[in-house]
Design a protein around this motif. Structure first.
Motif, mmCIF file in Angstrom:
data_model
loop_
_atom_site.group_PDB
_atom_site.id
_atom_site.type_symbol
_atom_site.label_atom_id
_atom_site.label_comp_id
_atom_site.label_asym_id
_atom_site.label_seq_id
_atom_site.Cartn_x
_atom_site.Cartn_y
_atom_site.Cartn_z
ATOM 1 N N LYS A 4 0.822 -1.219 0.000
ATOM 2 C CA LYS A 4 0.000 0.000 0.000
ATOM 3 C C LYS A 4 0.852 1.263 0.000
ATOM 4 O O LYS A 4 0.485 2.262 -0.614
ATOM 5 N N LYS A 5 2.015 1.217 0.649
ATOM 6 C CA LYS A 5 2.907 2.385 0.676
ATOM 7 C C LYS A 5 3.451 2.713 -0.711
ATOM 8 O O LYS A 5 3.811 3.850 -0.987
ATOM 9 N N LEU A 6 3.523 1.718 -1.580
ATOM 10 C CA LEU A 6 4.053 1.939 -2.932
ATOM 11 C C LEU A 6 3.158 2.847 -3.761
ATOM 12 O O LEU A 6 3.633 3.598 -4.603
ATOM 13 N N LYS A 7 1.861 2.729 -3.561
ATOM 14 C CA LYS A 7 0.880 3.475 -4.344
ATOM 15 C C LYS A 7 1.130 3.293 -5.847
ATOM 16 O O LYS A 7 1.329 4.255 -6.594
ATOM 17 N N LEU A 8 1.134 2.026 -6.257
ATOM 18 C CA LEU A 8 1.346 1.708 -7.671
ATOM 19 C C LEU A 8 0.199 2.267 -8.511
ATOM 20 O O LEU A 8 -0.948 2.283 -8.060
ATOM 21 N N PRO A 9 0.499 2.709 -9.731
ATOM 22 C CA PRO A 9 -0.585 3.190 -10.606
ATOM 23 C C PRO A 9 -1.560 2.052 -10.909
ATOM 24 O O PRO A 9 -1.146 0.920 -11.129
ATOM 25 N N ALA A 10 -2.857 2.364 -10.900
ATOM 26 C CA ALA A 10 -3.895 1.357 -11.116
ATOM 27 C C ALA A 10 -3.875 0.797 -12.530
ATOM 28 O O ALA A 10 -4.292 -0.335 -12.761
ATOM 29 N N THR A 11 -3.406 1.591 -13.473
ATOM 30 C CA THR A 11 -3.308 1.130 -14.859
ATOM 31 C C THR A 11 -1.995 1.606 -15.467
ATOM 32 O O THR A 11 -1.451 2.638 -15.080
ATOM 33 N N ILE A 12 -1.520 0.829 -16.400
ATOM 34 C CA ILE A 12 -0.381 1.212 -17.241
ATOM 35 C C ILE A 12 -0.801 0.855 -18.655
ATOM 36 O O ILE A 12 -0.902 -0.325 -18.999
ATOM 37 N N GLY A 13 -1.064 1.882 -19.443
ATOM 38 C CA GLY A 13 -1.592 1.639 -20.791
ATOM 39 C C GLY A 13 -2.924 0.925 -20.677
ATOM 40 O O GLY A 13 -3.825 1.377 -19.973
ATOM 41 N N GLN A 14 -3.056 -0.238 -21.312
ATOM 42 C CA GLN A 14 -4.278 -1.034 -21.277
ATOM 43 C C GLN A 14 -4.325 -1.992 -20.081
ATOM 44 O O GLN A 14 -5.360 -2.568 -19.783
ATOM 45 N N LYS A 15 -3.179 -2.188 -19.414
ATOM 46 C CA LYS A 15 -3.106 -3.155 -18.321
ATOM 47 C C LYS A 15 -3.621 -2.544 -17.015
ATOM 48 O O LYS A 15 -3.310 -1.406 -16.688
ATOM 49 N N LYS A 16 -4.393 -3.352 -16.271
ATOM 50 C CA LYS A 16 -4.903 -2.951 -14.968
ATOM 51 C C LYS A 16 -4.235 -3.803 -13.895
ATOM 52 O O LYS A 16 -3.889 -4.961 -14.144
ATOM 53 N N LEU A 17 -4.076 -3.216 -12.708
ATOM 54 C CA LEU A 17 -3.547 -3.992 -11.584
ATOM 55 C C LEU A 17 -4.452 -5.190 -11.318
ATOM 56 O O LEU A 17 -5.683 -5.056 -11.345
ATOM 57 N N LYS A 73 11.268 3.484 -11.462
ATOM 58 C CA LYS A 73 11.486 2.222 -10.755
ATOM 59 C C LYS A 73 10.606 1.127 -11.353
ATOM 60 O O LYS A 73 9.432 1.345 -11.649
ATOM 61 N N THR A 74 11.181 -0.052 -11.524
ATOM 62 C CA THR A 74 10.429 -1.208 -12.010
ATOM 63 C C THR A 74 10.198 -2.175 -10.858
ATOM 64 O O THR A 74 11.140 -2.600 -10.196
ATOM 65 N N TYR A 75 8.944 -2.498 -10.638
ATOM 66 C CA TYR A 75 8.559 -3.517 -9.676
ATOM 67 C C TYR A 75 8.049 -4.709 -10.470
ATOM 68 O O TYR A 75 7.669 -4.580 -11.627
ATOM 69 N N TYR A 76 8.034 -5.864 -9.839
ATOM 70 C CA TYR A 76 7.518 -7.063 -10.491
ATOM 71 C C TYR A 76 6.339 -7.596 -9.699
ATOM 72 O O TYR A 76 6.450 -7.841 -8.505
ATOM 73 N N LEU A 77 5.203 -7.745 -10.387
ATOM 74 C CA LEU A 77 3.999 -8.286 -9.771
ATOM 75 C C LEU A 77 3.951 -9.786 -10.018
ATOM 76 O O LEU A 77 4.242 -10.254 -11.119
ATOM 77 N N VAL A 78 3.559 -10.531 -8.995
ATOM 78 C CA VAL A 78 3.348 -11.968 -9.106
ATOM 79 C C VAL A 78 1.879 -12.197 -8.782
ATOM 80 O O VAL A 78 1.416 -11.842 -7.694
#
Length: 192
Positions: free
Chosen positions: A52-65, A171-176
Protein backbone atom coordinates in the motif's frame (compact mmCIF):
# COMPACT_ATOMS: atom_id res chain seq x y z
CA UNK A 1 18.12 -15.50 9.24
CA UNK A 2 16.92 -18.93 8.32
CA UNK A 3 18.32 -20.75 5.31
CA UNK A 4 16.42 -23.56 3.66
CA UNK A 5 18.21 -25.66 1.09
CA UNK A 6 16.26 -27.98 -1.16
CA UNK A 7 18.25 -30.64 -2.91
CA UNK A 8 17.30 -33.83 -4.63
CA UNK A 9 20.43 -35.95 -4.76
CA UNK A 10 20.29 -36.53 -8.52
CA UNK A 11 19.53 -32.89 -9.19
CA UNK A 12 22.25 -31.77 -6.76
CA UNK A 13 24.83 -33.81 -8.64
CA UNK A 14 23.72 -32.54 -12.06
CA UNK A 15 22.85 -28.91 -11.47
CA UNK A 16 23.62 -28.04 -7.85
CA UNK A 17 21.45 -27.22 -4.90
CA UNK A 18 18.86 -24.52 -4.96
CA UNK A 19 18.91 -22.22 -2.00
CA UNK A 20 15.96 -20.22 -0.86
CA UNK A 21 16.68 -17.53 1.69
CA UNK A 22 14.07 -16.19 4.06
CA UNK A 23 15.05 -13.14 6.09
CA UNK A 24 12.96 -11.92 8.97
CA UNK A 25 13.22 -8.30 10.00
CA UNK A 26 12.73 -6.95 13.51
CA UNK A 27 9.61 -5.10 12.31
CA UNK A 28 6.19 -6.71 12.27
CA UNK A 29 6.37 -7.46 8.54
CA UNK A 30 8.36 -10.30 7.01
CA UNK A 31 10.47 -9.81 3.92
CA UNK A 32 11.18 -12.90 1.84
CA UNK A 33 14.03 -13.10 -0.60
CA UNK A 34 14.43 -15.55 -3.44
CA UNK A 35 18.09 -16.11 -4.13
CA UNK A 36 19.96 -18.52 -6.35
CA UNK A 37 23.42 -18.70 -7.92
CA UNK A 38 24.11 -20.48 -11.19
CA UNK A 39 27.48 -20.55 -12.93
CA UNK A 40 28.70 -17.61 -10.86
CA UNK A 41 25.59 -15.52 -11.67
CA UNK A 42 23.22 -14.56 -8.86
CA UNK A 43 19.71 -13.09 -8.85
CA UNK A 44 17.95 -11.95 -5.67
CA UNK A 45 14.22 -11.18 -5.67
CA UNK A 46 13.12 -9.15 -2.64
CA UNK A 47 9.47 -9.14 -1.62
CA UNK A 48 7.98 -5.74 -0.85
CA UNK A 49 6.20 -6.12 2.48
CA UNK A 50 4.05 -2.97 2.46
CA UNK A 51 2.42 -2.79 -0.97
CA UNK A 52 0.00 0.00 0.00
CA UNK A 53 2.91 2.38 0.68
CA UNK A 54 4.05 1.94 -2.93
CA UNK A 55 0.88 3.47 -4.34
CA UNK A 56 1.35 1.71 -7.67
CA UNK A 57 -0.59 3.19 -10.61
CA UNK A 58 -3.90 1.36 -11.12
CA UNK A 59 -3.31 1.13 -14.86
CA UNK A 60 -0.38 1.21 -17.24
CA UNK A 61 -1.59 1.64 -20.79
CA UNK A 62 -4.28 -1.03 -21.28
CA UNK A 63 -3.11 -3.15 -18.32
CA UNK A 64 -4.90 -2.95 -14.97
CA UNK A 65 -3.55 -3.99 -11.58
CA UNK A 66 -4.70 -7.51 -10.68
CA UNK A 67 -7.12 -7.86 -7.77
CA UNK A 68 -4.54 -9.83 -5.72
CA UNK A 69 -0.77 -9.77 -6.18
CA UNK A 70 2.62 -9.76 -4.48
CA UNK A 71 5.34 -7.25 -5.36
CA UNK A 72 9.06 -7.95 -5.75
CA UNK A 73 12.14 -5.98 -6.69
CA UNK A 74 15.28 -7.33 -8.33
CA UNK A 75 18.74 -5.98 -9.06
CA UNK A 76 18.43 -5.16 -12.78
CA UNK A 77 22.19 -5.52 -13.44
CA UNK A 78 22.23 -9.04 -11.94
CA UNK A 79 19.12 -10.00 -13.88
CA UNK A 80 20.61 -8.73 -17.14
CA UNK A 81 23.79 -10.81 -16.65
CA UNK A 82 21.80 -13.98 -15.98
CA UNK A 83 19.47 -13.41 -18.92
CA UNK A 84 22.27 -12.72 -21.37
CA UNK A 85 24.18 -15.81 -20.17
CA UNK A 86 21.01 -17.89 -20.54
CA UNK A 87 20.81 -17.05 -24.25
CA UNK A 88 24.02 -18.92 -25.01
CA UNK A 89 23.52 -22.44 -26.28
CA UNK A 90 26.54 -23.78 -24.38
CA UNK A 91 24.68 -25.23 -21.39
CA UNK A 92 21.48 -25.12 -19.42
CA UNK A 93 21.36 -22.26 -16.94
CA UNK A 94 19.16 -21.68 -13.92
CA UNK A 95 17.09 -18.82 -12.57
CA UNK A 96 14.92 -18.46 -9.48
CA UNK A 97 11.46 -16.91 -9.78
CA UNK A 98 9.04 -16.02 -6.98
CA UNK A 99 5.74 -17.91 -6.87
CA UNK A 100 2.26 -16.79 -5.84
CA UNK A 101 2.38 -18.86 -2.64
CA UNK A 102 5.38 -16.89 -1.35
CA UNK A 103 7.88 -19.63 -2.15
CA UNK A 104 10.55 -19.55 -4.83
CA UNK A 105 11.07 -21.93 -7.72
CA UNK A 106 14.41 -22.64 -9.39
CA UNK A 107 14.05 -23.28 -13.12
CA UNK A 108 16.53 -24.88 -15.49
CA UNK A 109 16.25 -22.55 -18.49
CA UNK A 110 17.27 -22.79 -22.09
CA UNK A 111 17.04 -20.59 -25.13
CA UNK A 112 13.79 -20.98 -27.05
CA UNK A 113 14.10 -18.08 -29.44
CA UNK A 114 12.51 -18.44 -32.86
CA UNK A 115 14.26 -15.41 -34.33
CA UNK A 116 16.47 -15.84 -37.34
CA UNK A 117 20.21 -15.47 -36.65
CA UNK A 118 20.20 -12.13 -38.54
CA UNK A 119 17.36 -10.73 -36.44
CA UNK A 120 18.91 -12.06 -33.22
CA UNK A 121 22.16 -10.27 -34.13
CA UNK A 122 20.22 -7.04 -34.73
CA UNK A 123 18.47 -7.30 -31.31
CA UNK A 124 20.97 -9.09 -29.02
CA UNK A 125 19.25 -7.88 -25.84
CA UNK A 126 16.09 -9.91 -26.52
CA UNK A 127 15.82 -13.33 -24.89
CA UNK A 128 13.04 -15.90 -25.09
CA UNK A 129 13.51 -18.85 -22.77
CA UNK A 130 11.68 -21.92 -21.59
CA UNK A 131 12.16 -23.37 -18.15
CA UNK A 132 11.41 -26.46 -16.13
CA UNK A 133 11.46 -26.48 -12.32
CA UNK A 134 14.45 -28.48 -11.09
CA UNK A 135 12.36 -30.12 -8.34
CA UNK A 136 9.19 -30.80 -10.37
CA UNK A 137 9.31 -31.39 -14.12
CA UNK A 138 5.55 -30.65 -14.32
CA UNK A 139 6.14 -26.97 -13.47
CA UNK A 140 7.13 -25.02 -16.58
CA UNK A 141 7.83 -21.40 -17.44
CA UNK A 142 8.04 -19.20 -20.52
CA UNK A 143 10.32 -16.24 -19.91
CA UNK A 144 10.85 -13.18 -22.09
CA UNK A 145 13.45 -10.50 -21.52
CA UNK A 146 13.70 -7.26 -23.52
CA UNK A 147 17.07 -6.07 -22.25
CA UNK A 148 15.66 -4.30 -19.21
CA UNK A 149 12.57 -6.13 -17.92
CA UNK A 150 11.51 -9.74 -17.55
CA UNK A 151 8.06 -11.24 -18.04
CA UNK A 152 7.19 -14.82 -17.18
CA UNK A 153 4.23 -17.16 -17.39
CA UNK A 154 4.43 -20.16 -15.09
CA UNK A 155 2.23 -23.24 -15.43
CA UNK A 156 2.10 -25.05 -12.11
CA UNK A 157 -0.23 -28.05 -12.01
CA UNK A 158 -2.67 -26.52 -14.55
CA UNK A 159 -2.68 -23.25 -12.62
CA UNK A 160 -1.13 -20.29 -14.40
CA UNK A 161 0.51 -17.33 -12.78
CA UNK A 162 2.46 -14.37 -14.10
CA UNK A 163 5.54 -12.41 -13.14
CA UNK A 164 5.14 -9.05 -14.84
CA UNK A 165 6.95 -5.70 -14.68
CA UNK A 166 5.04 -2.71 -13.32
CA UNK A 167 6.62 0.73 -13.52
CA UNK A 168 6.23 3.57 -11.08
CA UNK A 169 8.28 6.55 -12.18
CA UNK A 170 11.74 5.24 -13.07
CA UNK A 171 11.49 2.22 -10.76
CA UNK A 172 10.43 -1.21 -12.01
CA UNK A 173 8.56 -3.52 -9.68
CA UNK A 174 7.52 -7.06 -10.49
CA UNK A 175 4.00 -8.29 -9.77
CA UNK A 176 3.35 -11.97 -9.11
CA UNK A 177 -0.30 -12.91 -9.56
CA UNK A 178 -2.63 -15.70 -10.61
CA UNK A 179 -4.18 -15.51 -14.04
CA UNK A 180 -7.73 -15.29 -12.69
CA UNK A 181 -6.77 -12.31 -10.47
CA UNK A 182 -6.00 -10.35 -13.63
CA UNK A 183 -9.48 -10.95 -15.04
CA UNK A 184 -8.15 -13.27 -17.75
CA UNK A 185 -10.63 -16.09 -18.36
CA UNK A 186 -9.41 -19.67 -18.23
CA UNK A 187 -8.96 -21.45 -21.54
CA UNK A 188 -10.88 -24.66 -22.12
CA UNK A 189 -7.61 -26.60 -21.63
CA UNK A 190 -7.09 -25.32 -18.08
CA UNK A 191 -8.60 -27.18 -15.12
CA UNK A 192 -11.71 -25.55 -13.72
Amino acid sequence: MRFVTKCVLAVAVLVGCSQIVFAQSSKTSTTANCSHSSNGQKVIWTKVSNIKKLKLPATIGQKKLPTKYSVYTVNQAQLKKVMQAAKSANSTKQIVLPATDGNCIVFAIENSSTMSPELAAKFPELASLKGTAVTDKNVTARIDYDGSTLSAEVNQMSKIYFLAPWKKGKKTYYLVYNKEDAGIPKSRLESK
